[in-house]
Design a protein around this motif. Sequence first.
Motif, PDB file in Angstrom:
ATOM      1  N   ASN A  97       0.833  -1.196   0.000  1.00 36.54           N
ATOM      2  CA  ASN A  97       0.000   0.000   0.000  1.00 36.54           C
ATOM      3  C   ASN A  97       0.868   1.247   0.000  1.00 36.54           C
ATOM      4  O   ASN A  97       1.961   1.266   0.597  1.00 36.54           O
ATOM      5  CB  ASN A  97      -0.930   0.006   1.215  1.00 36.54           C
ATOM      6  CG  ASN A  97      -2.011  -1.048   1.120  1.00 36.54           C
ATOM      7  OD1 ASN A  97      -2.792  -1.061   0.184  1.00 36.54           O
ATOM      8  ND2 ASN A  97      -2.039  -1.959   2.082  1.00 36.54           N
ATOM      9  N   SER A  98       0.382   2.302  -0.618  1.00 32.93           N
ATOM     10  CA  SER A  98       1.188   3.508  -0.810  1.00 32.93           C
ATOM     11  C   SER A  98       1.635   4.132   0.501  1.00 32.93           C
ATOM     12  O   SER A  98       2.720   4.709   0.587  1.00 32.93           O
ATOM     13  CB  SER A  98       0.392   4.530  -1.634  1.00 32.93           C
ATOM     14  OG  SER A  98      -0.822   4.886  -0.983  1.00 32.93           O
ATOM     15  N   ASN A  99       0.811   4.037   1.550  1.00 26.88           N
ATOM     16  CA  ASN A  99       1.149   4.694   2.808  1.00 26.88           C
ATOM     17  C   ASN A  99       2.328   4.028   3.532  1.00 26.88           C
ATOM     18  O   ASN A  99       2.845   4.585   4.502  1.00 26.88           O
ATOM     19  CB  ASN A  99      -0.065   4.708   3.738  1.00 26.88           C
ATOM     20  CG  ASN A  99      -0.546   3.318   4.102  1.00 26.88           C
ATOM     21  OD1 ASN A  99      -1.035   2.571   3.248  1.00 26.88           O
ATOM     22  ND2 ASN A  99      -0.410   2.942   5.363  1.00 26.88           N
ATOM     23  N   LEU A 100       2.771   2.859   3.055  1.00 32.99           N
ATOM     24  CA  LEU A 100       3.852   2.143   3.730  1.00 32.99           C
ATOM     25  C   LEU A 100       5.243   2.502   3.215  1.00 32.99           C
ATOM     26  O   LEU A 100       6.240   1.938   3.663  1.00 32.99           O
ATOM     27  CB  LEU A 100       3.634   0.632   3.599  1.00 32.99           C
ATOM     28  CG  LEU A 100       2.393   0.094   4.316  1.00 32.99           C
ATOM     29  CD1 LEU A 100       2.252  -1.404   4.071  1.00 32.99           C
ATOM     30  CD2 LEU A 100       2.463   0.387   5.808  1.00 32.99           C
ATOM     31  N   LEU A 101       5.313   3.434   2.287  1.00 27.42           N
ATOM     32  CA  LEU A 101       6.612   3.828   1.733  1.00 27.42           C
ATOM     33  C   LEU A 101       7.565   4.291   2.828  1.00 27.42           C
ATOM     34  O   LEU A 101       8.734   3.887   2.851  1.00 27.42           O
ATOM     35  CB  LEU A 101       6.422   4.937   0.690  1.00 27.42           C
ATOM     36  CG  LEU A 101       7.706   5.519   0.081  1.00 27.42           C
ATOM     37  CD1 LEU A 101       8.459   4.455  -0.708  1.00 27.42           C
ATOM     38  CD2 LEU A 101       7.377   6.719  -0.816  1.00 27.42           C
ATOM     39  N   VAL A 102       7.083   5.124   3.729  1.00 28.06           N
ATOM     40  CA  VAL A 102       7.939   5.659   4.799  1.00 28.06           C
ATOM     41  C   VAL A 102       8.449   4.524   5.687  1.00 28.06           C
ATOM     42  O   VAL A 102       9.630   4.486   6.052  1.00 28.06           O
ATOM     43  CB  VAL A 102       7.167   6.697   5.632  1.00 28.06           C
ATOM     44  CG1 VAL A 102       8.009   7.148   6.827  1.00 28.06           C
ATOM     45  CG2 VAL A 102       6.794   7.904   4.770  1.00 28.06           C
ATOM     46  N   ALA A 103       7.555   3.596   6.022  1.00 24.58           N
ATOM     47  CA  ALA A 103       7.952   2.491   6.896  1.00 24.58           C
ATOM     48  C   ALA A 103       8.987   1.591   6.229  1.00 24.58           C
ATOM     49  O   ALA A 103       9.964   1.160   6.865  1.00 24.58           O
ATOM     50  CB  ALA A 103       6.721   1.680   7.289  1.00 24.58           C
ATOM     51  N   TYR A 104       8.783   1.290   4.943  1.00 28.08           N
ATOM     52  CA  TYR A 104       9.769   0.480   4.221  1.00 28.08           C
ATOM     53  C   TYR A 104      11.123   1.189   4.171  1.00 28.08           C
ATOM     54  O   TYR A 104      12.167   0.578   4.390  1.00 28.08           O
ATOM     55  CB  TYR A 104       9.283   0.191   2.799  1.00 28.08           C
ATOM     56  CG  TYR A 104       8.408  -1.027   2.672  1.00 28.08           C
ATOM     57  CD1 TYR A 104       8.929  -2.312   2.812  1.00 28.08           C
ATOM     58  CD2 TYR A 104       7.048  -0.908   2.404  1.00 28.08           C
ATOM     59  CE1 TYR A 104       8.132  -3.435   2.694  1.00 28.08           C
ATOM     60  CE2 TYR A 104       6.229  -2.021   2.274  1.00 28.08           C
ATOM     61  CZ  TYR A 104       6.774  -3.286   2.425  1.00 28.08           C
ATOM     62  OH  TYR A 104       5.986  -4.389   2.309  1.00 28.08           O
ATOM     63  N   GLN A 105      11.090   2.489   3.879  1.00 22.91           N
ATOM     64  CA  GLN A 105      12.346   3.221   3.750  1.00 22.91           C
ATOM     65  C   GLN A 105      13.117   3.252   5.066  1.00 22.91           C
ATOM     66  O   GLN A 105      14.363   3.243   5.076  1.00 22.91           O
ATOM     67  CB  GLN A 105      12.083   4.642   3.266  1.00 22.91           C
ATOM     68  CG  GLN A 105      13.340   5.423   2.925  1.00 22.91           C
ATOM     69  CD  GLN A 105      14.108   4.831   1.748  1.00 22.91           C
ATOM     70  OE1 GLN A 105      13.760   5.036   0.602  1.00 22.91           O
ATOM     71  NE2 GLN A 105      15.175   4.077   2.033  1.00 22.91           N
TER      72      GLN A 105
END
Length: 429
Positions: free
Chosen positions: A272-280
């Motif tokens: 999901n798009s909102n997980l970009l920060v968490a992945y990074q």
Amino acid sequence: MNNLIGRRSFLEIAGLGALAATLNGTSAYAAAERLRLIFWGGQARADKTGKASELFANQNGITVQNEFLAWNDYWTKLATQIAGGNAPDVVQMDYRYIAEYAARNAIAPLDEFIGKELNLAGFDKDQIEGGKVSGKLYGISLGANSVATIVNTAAFDRAGIKLPVGGFTYDQLFEYADVFKQSGLPNGIRVIMDASGNEQMLENWLRQRKKALYTADGQLAFGADDATEWFILWSKLREAGVCVTAEDNALATGPMESTMIVSGKAALQPDNSNLLVAYQSLMQDPLALAPYPLIPTGATGGQYRKPSMFFSIANSSAAKSQAAQFLSFFANDLEAAKLLGTERGIPCSEPVREALAPTLSPLERAGLEYVSGLGDILGPIPPSPPTAAGEVSQSVLANISQQVAFGMEKPENAGPMLVEQATELLSRR
């Protein structure tokens, strides 16, 4: 990510929870000056939520006790707490399961609090509607998002591949795999994780073909031929070395740290798009967002904007008024919004979005721009999934896809199996 609790287990546990609540007359936890909150997510989400909870406590004199788990563990823990009549006051809820939890009286309707403890002025109407079940509001959307492919841009840069701005196709994945092999990338990294058992990716593929996962009345909206074609596609991707091996994919057990992109085994991770920060936060290589793969170039309507997740109030809570106050704070407070950013999705309150935009980090801004710039690939939001959707996803789709990946079942047989078993589960409603 997939849910591990099946519908039958949930019904049994929820039934026990309802009985326990009736016998006790109240929840085991009922202190009005303190609330309990449970949510799924990683450490980045926990840190942001903790800071916002502290701000709420400072402003309102109500302490918030936070508990967070990985997705796979979350639903089992929540169901166990419901069974014991000891569910936290505020629970994070998913679009896929909100109808089931509402139907079993595990979460409470919020309508009585609107205009009082719960302020929804300026809130996106589609996000309010997304939290309703049978006309009653059961969840406050914590952000709008859309499915996205998390892209390890460094891996593609090393391979000399420039991804198309408008999105790549399934056919191009085969081309990328050939380049990856010739480039000798570290650790034999593959192009993409094996998403044959990913419900969101199957739904996106079906929507591009003008079909859907479910009908409005909760039946399957695709047939055995569609499912067979899906499994054949992923078998070809697997055989060509485009996606990771079945053995590697089985290592993705739920925590974000175990995903194929974080472990360095794949350059593309559907999520999901909102997980970009968490992945990074878990990786050194820079990441970006792209749409899910397209069938042909220019395919439309595959994606939709949905509530990323909700906050709901447990029906057993003896502090519903204070819990509603916390929900309103989480959705509307500008200082809290700055702390939370877009980790749970794009804020659903227009005043909050306007105030937040100038403060966003580049990664958060990337999420905002992605969700607002989907263009023709954006289609209408589907109806809420039926109550058995979770079990169809985990007990049927995930299991059958794994059987195919490990060579225990042929894709030609897997399609009819999926439809037959899913239809049987849906008929139990």
